[in-house]
Design an enzyme around this catalytic site. Structure first.
Site, short mmCIF file in Angstrom:
data_model
loop_
_atom_site.label_atom_id
_atom_site.label_comp_id
_atom_site.label_asym_id
_atom_site.label_seq_id
_atom_site.Cartn_x
_atom_site.Cartn_y
_atom_site.Cartn_z
N ASP A 83 0.85 -1.19 0.00
CA ASP A 83 0.00 0.00 0.00
C ASP A 83 0.88 1.24 0.00
O ASP A 83 2.02 1.22 0.48
CB ASP A 83 -0.97 0.01 1.18
CG ASP A 83 -0.29 0.06 2.54
OD1 ASP A 83 0.78 -0.57 2.69
OD2 ASP A 83 -0.82 0.73 3.44
N GLU A 146 0.03 -0.79 5.96
CA GLU A 146 1.12 -0.14 6.69
C GLU A 146 0.96 1.37 6.70
O GLU A 146 1.29 2.03 7.69
CB GLU A 146 2.46 -0.52 6.05
CG GLU A 146 3.66 -0.31 6.97
CD GLU A 146 4.22 1.10 6.94
OE1 GLU A 146 5.00 1.44 7.86
OE2 GLU A 146 3.91 1.87 6.01
#
Length: 395
Positions: A83, A146
């Site tokens: 991500d 994250e």
């Protein structure tokens, strides 16, 4: 050990993998197809790929990927994320953030530095090791959470592995730890982080009649002054001094003739291993109580710890990684605990963890980029680490 030569002609050129990953618009919490790209590259090597999707009330559902080659020990894990943060102001970019353009030897795009290219580098390194065979297991723990709340990602993946008695022996996190040149810094620990939200109550009224009101602002200012003035510590052998910063002050009052009814502030402490989140919460409440006892009034206060301080004590594992970086780059890396938090804060409860990745100068910025040669060199570093690890040099 001689550092491996870069292999741009390999069918697993990390640049090709990085380009594919960057072209996936995986802005947190969207997976954007990035995990599918990894499965495409890992499955032919024999990796067993397992999607792990987690949910929690008030947070987005997140797809994650756990891929493992082998079933025995030692078990070496690479942890990372696919991500990325939002693009931000689109017109600040000179390129399409998801086109993965290559200009003047540099790969551009969101995630080029943080940290899709590092994921690609490890996949390429794993391919080289898998061709020759090894005793043990290699896995990738890849989250899509994250850059978000970090609730439905690495932490829950580790809990799921532990619930089925699957253990990791050592772990590398591919965060962009390098500063000026690849390999000049690795992270052997991280400071902890605690946020505090403070509201001081008062009684709203007209400024001309202060005896009919109760101004909370002087009490808030005194609380913040005492918190800010206190020296928490002088640092340790591995950590900088702990530091408190006042991050917001909000009265919520636009009128000049009104005494506000409440005053709010937030603080953040980045702390070393002399403290815990609980000990700092207790200290802050003691300061707030002391001011309240002297000046009257009331307050409310809540805290949230995003991670405790930790250190992977220098030893064979960190030495293996530092030596690999030096063999490939010629640079002796600094062993550091500086910077923000990472998912290593979750992994440290399960296995020794060290972070090493690309230079971080452009991460989260417009025109995020990294050197093509650095991507390939990082694959060489990871390969060198894996060779040393399975030769028994981490113990």
């Amino acid at each position: 050990m001689t550092a491996p030569a870069s292999s741009p002609a390999s069918p697993y050129d990390p640049l090709d993998i990085a380009v594919e990953l960057i072209r996936c618009p995986s802005v947190t919490p969207d997976e954007g197809g990035a995990l599918g790209v990894l499965e495409k590259w890992l499955a032919p090597l024999g990796f067993k790929c397992e999607r792990m999707r987690f949910s929690a009330e008030g947070t987005p559902d997140v797809d994650n990927l756990y891929a493992r080659l082998g079933s025995g020990h030692p078990h070496f894990c690479f942890a990372g994320h696919t991500d990325v943060v939002p693009v931000g102001q689109a017109d600040a970019w000179s390129v399409d953030p998801f086109a993965a353009d290559i200009k003047d030897g540099r790969l551009y795009g969101r995630g080029a530095a943080d940290m899709k290219s590092a994921v690609a580098s490890f996949v390429a390194a794993a391919e080289r090791i898998s061709r020759e065979g090894f005793q043990g297991s290699i896995s990738l723990l890849i989250t899509g959470d994250e850059e978000g709340p970090s609730i439905n990602g690495t932490r829950k993946m580790l809990e799921k592995l532990a619930a089925r008695n699957e253990t990791i022996d050592h772990c590398i996190v591919g965060e962009p730890t390098s500063v000026e040149k690849l390999g000049d810094m690795i992270k052997v620990g991280r400071r902890g982080s605690i946020n505090g939200w403070l509201t001081v109550q008062g009684t709203q009224g007209h400024v001309a009649y202060p005896h009919l009101a109760d101004n909370p602002v002087p009490r808030l200012l005194e609380m913040l002054r005492r918190l800010d003035a206190h020296v928490l510590d002088e640092g340790t052998d591995h950590f900088q001094p702990s530091n408190l910063e006042v991050t917001t002050v909000d009265i919520g009052n636009t009128a000049t003739n009104v005494i506000p009814g409440s005053a709010r502030a937030t603080v953040n402490i980045r702390f070393n291993d002399l403290h815990t989140g609980a000990s700092l919460d207790k200290w802050m409440r003691g300061v707030l109580d002391a001011v309240t006892a002297e000046m009257g009034g009331s307050y409310s206060f809540k805290t949230s710890v995003s991670g405790e301080a930790f250190i992977t004590e220098p030893g064979a594992f960190s030495a293996l990684i530092a030596e690999a970086a030096k063999e490939v780059t010629g640079i002796t890396p600094e062993l550091s605990t500086t910077g923000g938090t990472s998912d290593a804060r979750f992994i440290r409860a399960y296995a020794p963890v060290v972070e090493i990745g690309l230079p971080n100068a452009t991460m989260h910025k417009a025109d995020e980029n990294t050197g093509v040669s650095e991507i390939r060199q990082l694959a060489d570093i990871y390969e060198t680490v894996l060779r040393g690890y399975f030769a028994g040099r981490a113990s």
